[in-house]
Design an enzyme around this catalytic site. Structure first.
Site, PDB file in Angstrom:
ATOM      1  CG  MET A   1      33.699  45.257  33.963  1.00 57.39           C
ATOM      2  SD  MET A   1      34.689  43.843  33.564  1.00 57.39           S
ATOM      3  CE  MET A   1      36.223  44.291  34.315  1.00 57.39           C
ATOM      4  CB  CYS A   2      28.793  47.129  30.661  1.00 55.42           C
ATOM      5  SG  CYS A   2      27.378  46.562  31.590  1.00 55.42           S
ATOM      6  N   GLY A   3      30.763  46.480  28.395  1.00 59.55           N
ATOM      7  CA  GLY A   3      31.660  47.009  27.370  1.00 59.55           C
ATOM      8  C   GLY A   3      30.869  47.783  26.337  1.00 59.55           C
TER       9      GLY A   3
ATOM     10  NE  ARG B   1      34.777  47.059  29.983  1.00 55.85           N
ATOM     11  CZ  ARG B   1      35.341  47.591  31.063  1.00 55.85           C
ATOM     12  NH1 ARG B   1      36.598  47.366  31.322  1.00 55.85           N
ATOM     13  NH2 ARG B   1      34.639  48.353  31.869  1.00 55.85           N
TER      14      ARG B   1
ATOM     15  CB  THR C   1      29.518  43.157  25.763  1.00 58.28           C
ATOM     16  OG1 THR C   1      30.526  43.868  26.491  1.00 58.28           O
ATOM     17  CG2 THR C   1      29.917  43.089  24.297  1.00 58.28           C
TER      18      THR C   1
END
Lengths: 237, 292
Positions: B1-3, B32, B141
């Site tokens: 995912m990651c943000g 995320r 993130t």
């Protein structure tokens, strides 16, 4: 129901800054078809995910602001109005009812939806109506790439332009586009606008409040060449 | 995912708020990416001076460095920023090279870069992000998919002087591209896919390409899913892969341009109610910049 307040107009206001989303959804999902409490207003949505999902009572929910992913997903009979934009998968898997987004929507709007009407006043991004199974979708602006990918039935009306690969691997759904189409996907082709098509389009334009004539639209549909395997293509595998 | 969060201020009056606003955006994006976080912040520069952001193992006494080098040093947990006249760069790098316990995280006139393992709120707090000011910042993130959860694997990655990259997605041909770049002399510290994207951009810039040209080249050479945000001395750029697998939302007002993986990350920004909200198009290079 601490966050909910009844106003003079008999609309219940639910403030998502004051109470959790689960409480809102549990309350709305707990209403039965005979409820007298039919008008709801949701404040401070702040892009939260899964707002007003799984509704089965014939109520009207207005969301005052931008919604996040899957807003009004699985809707079955309710009216959900979003006074803002919505994230991925708005009205995904809708069964019946109305979802009206006053702003833009992100990708996969109306994905896999079986019925009801989704109206988008702004633009929809990629994969609008992906795998739609009977829903009616009217987008007043443009749609992104791969819209109506593997669409099975229903009607997608696009009043602006369509992005790349419109209707790729289409089964049976009617696509109506007023503007330009960047490219058609595999097995999608221009069709004659039949009298039945025209009746459907006129009705949807009226329901969505779009002032346009059916003659301004081009009808696209499935060429039905991907339904069966062609032995002539065996060499390609 | 990651943000991903990015905030580019048009109104200088908001500059003292940059760190606080960025920390708020990263906090929302914890869902995320809860395993690590990082950010690059573009603050004030001293004419003729250069800043290096350094990282060492916990407990390293950075404050002993100024005595050695005669330069200014600001400690932020296990990172430190040293500032010195640009003509001393070679000499200082030579001394730092004799300290294998110190890594150089970034170089720039304005950019400072911090990253670490842990929840975004904890990472922001450790480095004191809330109190930082500047004209723009980009943050990340991480929810690791392609390589280990380590400080080195956290984002942003430096791509050159005052430049960095953050990434949401995963690259499928990174081993291949890494081999090619290694032959060209680009060095890699990890098996991370984003480090390859950063190395690719650094290589393109070294070969004389401009940043937008380097991003266009990335569209051709990098295979996989990506939303990239690149930070530069004067602004930031955005690029999404042609299929637009990974989300991106932008908001623009008279005061700022903001990027968020989701709208939720933007919901606390001042004046967001009336901002122009839009989704950047796939395979299109965007830049927001102001005069340096």
């Amino acid at each position: 129901m601490s966050a909910a307040q009844k106003t003079m107009e008999n609309t219940v206001t639910f403030d998502l800054a004051a109470a959790p989303l689960r409480e809102l959804n549990a309350t709305l999902q707990g209403l039965d078809a005979s409820t007298n409490q039919t008008a709801w207003s949701v404040h401070n949505p702040r892009g939260g995910h899964a707002i007003a999902v799984g509704l089965t009572a014939p109520i009207a929910v207005t969301i005052e602001g931008h919604a996040g992913y899957y807003c009004a997903g699985m809707n079955d009979g309710a009216t959900v109005i979003i006074n803002g934009s919505a994230g991925t998968g708005v009205a995904e898997n809708m069964m019946s009812g109305l979802v009206h987004v006053k702003g833009d929507v992100s990708q996969s709007a109306g994905a896999t939806a079986h019925g009801g009407l989704l109206i988008v006043d702004g633009n929809a991004s990629a994969r609008c109506g992906i795998s739609m199974k009977g829903v009616n979708i009217v987008v007043k602006g443009n749609v992104g790439h791969m819209s109506a990918f593997m669409a099975q039935s229903g009607n997608l009306v696009i009043c602006g332009d369509a992005g790349e690969a419109l209707g790729d691997s289409l089964y049976e759904a009617r696509l109506f586009v007023k503007g330009s189409v960047q490219s058609l996907g595999a097995d999608c082709e221009v069709k004659e606008m039949s009298a039945e098509d025209k009746t459907i389009l006129v009705d949807l334009l009226a329901k969505a409040g779009v002032d346009a004539k059916p003659e301004e639209f081009t009808r696209y549909g499935s060429a039905r060449k991907l339904y069966n395997f062609h032995v002539d293509n065996a060499g390609a595998y | 995912m990651c943000g991903i969060a990015g905030l580019f201020l048009k109104n200088p009056a908001l500059e003292p708020e940059l760190g606080r606003l960025t920390a708020g955006m990263l906090s929302v994006l914890t869902d995320r990416g809860p395993d690590s976080a990082g950010f690059a912040i573009y603050g004030a520069s001293t004419p003729g001076h250069l800043k290096l952001t350094l990282r060492a193992s916990a407990g390293f006494d950075f404050l002993a460095l100024p005595a050695k080098f005669d330069l200014s040093c600001a400690e932020h947990d296990d990172h430190a920023v040293i500032s010195f006249p640009a003509e001393r760069e070679a000499e200082i790098r030579e001394v730092l090279a004799r300290h294998p316990e110190i890594s150089i995280v970034s170089t720039g006139a304005r950019m400072e870069l911090f990253k670490g393992v842990g929840l975004p709120d904890d990472v922001s707090k450790r480095f004191g992000l809330h109190k930082m000011s500047g004209s723009h910042a980009i943050g990340h993130t991480r929810m690791a998919t392609e390589s280990a959860v380590t400080t080195q694997g956290a984002h942003p990655f430096s791509t050159g002087t005052d430049q960095c990259l953050v990434h949401n997605g995963s690259l499928s041909n990174h081993n291949d591209v890494r081999r090619v770049l290694m032959r060209e002399g680009i060095k890699f510290e990890t098996q991370n896919d984003t480090e390859v994207a950063a190395g690719f951009i650094a290589y393109q810039l070294r070969e004389g390409k401009k940043l937008d040209e380097a991003l266009h080249a990335a569209l051709k050479s990098l295979d996989g899913f990506y939303t990239f945000v690149v930070g530069t001395e004067t602004g930031f750029g955005v690029l999404r892969d042609p299929v637009a697998c990974k989300p991106a939302v932008m908001a623009e007002t008279a005061d700022y341009v903001a990027f968020g993986s989701e709208y939720r990350a933007l919901a606390d920004l001042p004046g967001i109610e009336t901002a122009h909200i839009f989704e950047p198009e796939p395979a299109k290079v965007y830049f927001w910049e102001r005069a340096a």
